[in-house]
Enzyme design. Sequence first.
Site, mmCIF file in Angstrom:
data_model
loop_
_atom_site.group_PDB
_atom_site.id
_atom_site.type_symbol
_atom_site.label_atom_id
_atom_site.label_comp_id
_atom_site.label_asym_id
_atom_site.label_seq_id
_atom_site.Cartn_x
_atom_site.Cartn_y
_atom_site.Cartn_z
ATOM 1 C CG ASP A 177 6.062 -3.715 9.907
ATOM 2 O OD1 ASP A 177 6.797 -4.081 8.977
ATOM 3 O OD2 ASP A 177 5.684 -2.540 10.066
ATOM 4 N NE ARG A 229 -2.609 -0.149 3.544
ATOM 5 C CZ ARG A 229 -3.453 0.238 4.480
ATOM 6 N NH1 ARG A 229 -4.753 0.177 4.249
ATOM 7 N NH2 ARG A 229 -3.036 0.685 5.640
ATOM 8 C CB THR A 250 -2.471 7.153 -2.498
ATOM 9 O OG1 THR A 250 -1.768 5.924 -2.749
ATOM 10 C CG2 THR A 250 -1.699 8.304 -3.125
ATOM 11 C CG ASP A 302 2.465 -3.311 8.792
ATOM 12 O OD1 ASP A 302 2.478 -2.336 8.036
ATOM 13 O OD2 ASP A 302 2.798 -4.473 8.414
HETATM 14 C C1 PRP Z 1 -1.261 -5.092 4.187
HETATM 15 C C2 PRP Z 1 -2.090 -6.377 4.201
HETATM 16 C C3 PRP Z 1 -2.886 -6.261 2.945
HETATM 17 C C4 PRP Z 1 -3.129 -4.776 2.833
HETATM 18 C C5 PRP Z 1 -4.537 -4.492 3.267
HETATM 19 O O1 PRP Z 1 -0.197 -5.211 3.344
HETATM 20 O O2 PRP Z 1 -1.308 -7.522 4.286
HETATM 21 O O3 PRP Z 1 -2.235 -6.747 1.801
HETATM 22 O O4 PRP Z 1 -2.211 -4.149 3.736
HETATM 23 O O5 PRP Z 1 -4.843 -3.158 3.089
HETATM 24 P P1 PRP Z 1 -5.928 -2.641 2.047
HETATM 25 O O6 PRP Z 1 -7.130 -3.519 2.212
HETATM 26 O O7 PRP Z 1 -6.159 -1.235 2.477
HETATM 27 O O8 PRP Z 1 -5.344 -2.736 0.673
HETATM 28 P P2 PRP Z 1 0.898 -4.046 3.183
HETATM 29 O O9 PRP Z 1 0.499 -3.129 2.091
HETATM 30 O O10 PRP Z 1 1.146 -3.424 4.535
HETATM 31 O O11 PRP Z 1 2.174 -4.824 2.657
HETATM 32 P P3 PRP Z 1 3.105 -5.903 3.398
HETATM 33 O O12 PRP Z 1 2.279 -7.155 3.568
HETATM 34 O O13 PRP Z 1 4.204 -6.098 2.415
HETATM 35 O O14 PRP Z 1 3.554 -5.332 4.701
HETATM 36 N N1 URA Z 2 -2.566 -3.454 6.646
HETATM 37 C C1 URA Z 2 -2.192 -3.955 7.852
HETATM 38 O O1 URA Z 2 -1.202 -4.686 7.953
HETATM 39 N N2 URA Z 2 -2.940 -3.609 8.920
HETATM 40 C C2 URA Z 2 -4.022 -2.838 8.843
HETATM 41 O O2 URA Z 2 -4.663 -2.576 9.874
HETATM 42 C C3 URA Z 2 -4.388 -2.344 7.583
HETATM 43 C C4 URA Z 2 -3.644 -2.662 6.497
#
Ligand code: PRP
Ligand code: URA
Length: 209
Positions: A203, A104, A108, A200
């Site tokens: 993380d 994400r 944005t 997160d």
């Molecule tokens: C997190 C999660 C989803 C997304 C959800 O990933 O694992 O993929 O956010 O958010 P959304 O519904 O608003 O799109 P992130 O973008 O943090 O990436 P990561 O798994 O690499 O940390």
């Molecule tokens: N992605 C995450 O990992 N946590 C949230 O709460 C939303 C998006």
Amino acid sequence: MSKVYVFDHPLIQHKVALMRKTETSVKDFRDLAREVAMLMGFEATRHLELEEVEIETPICKTTVNMLKGEDIAIVPILRAGLGFVDGMLELVPNAKVGHIGLYRDPETHEPVEYYCKLPKDIEKREIFVVDPMLATGGSAVAAVDFIKRRGGKKITFMCLIAAPEGIEVLQKAHPDVDIYVAAKDECLNENAYIVPGLGDAGDRLYGTK
Ligand code: PRP
Ligand code: URA
């Protein structure tokens, strides 16, 4: 319109509660993700088709029900979706695994694609897209878009925690995709994080913070 299944099983609720706690270690978080994926996968695979097969027990010949083919694909959304793969593979060890890389944009909150590799015969497979978090729904919608563009048809989405906003967005964009969630939370905060959520997910799975 697709169906949304929210789990009320006490084991799932307990494990998700542990995952939410700030003090839960990276190792415990990862173990819990695998366990919850297995428990959820048990129910999310209920619609898989069976076929009658003739076998021989030590006593006699008989007809039994077995899964029709081995045509399953698990598709985690990177990174955090990887936390669900091992639990699902324990249930369906012959499944193929595809990967979709999305993150994400911090400003944005829109999903940005960086990787997509799916099994060649994805159009024939029963597909389980897995990701612990369904927040704005942007990542889930983009992942299902990719899969459909490559021919995928029978798709189920599985996540740990969903915001009502994310469920609505995914249902609207892909009304043919059923959604399995371990917990439906209250809302999103100003940074598009799920409240109360678990922070997160990537993380917490990998200790990157
Ligand atoms: C997190 C999660 C989803 C997304 C959800 O990933 O694992 O993929 O956010 O958010 P959304 O519904 O608003 O799109 P992130 O973008 O943090 O990436 P990561 O798994 O690499 O940390
Ligand atoms: N992605 C995450 O990992 N946590 C949230 O709460 C939303 C998006």
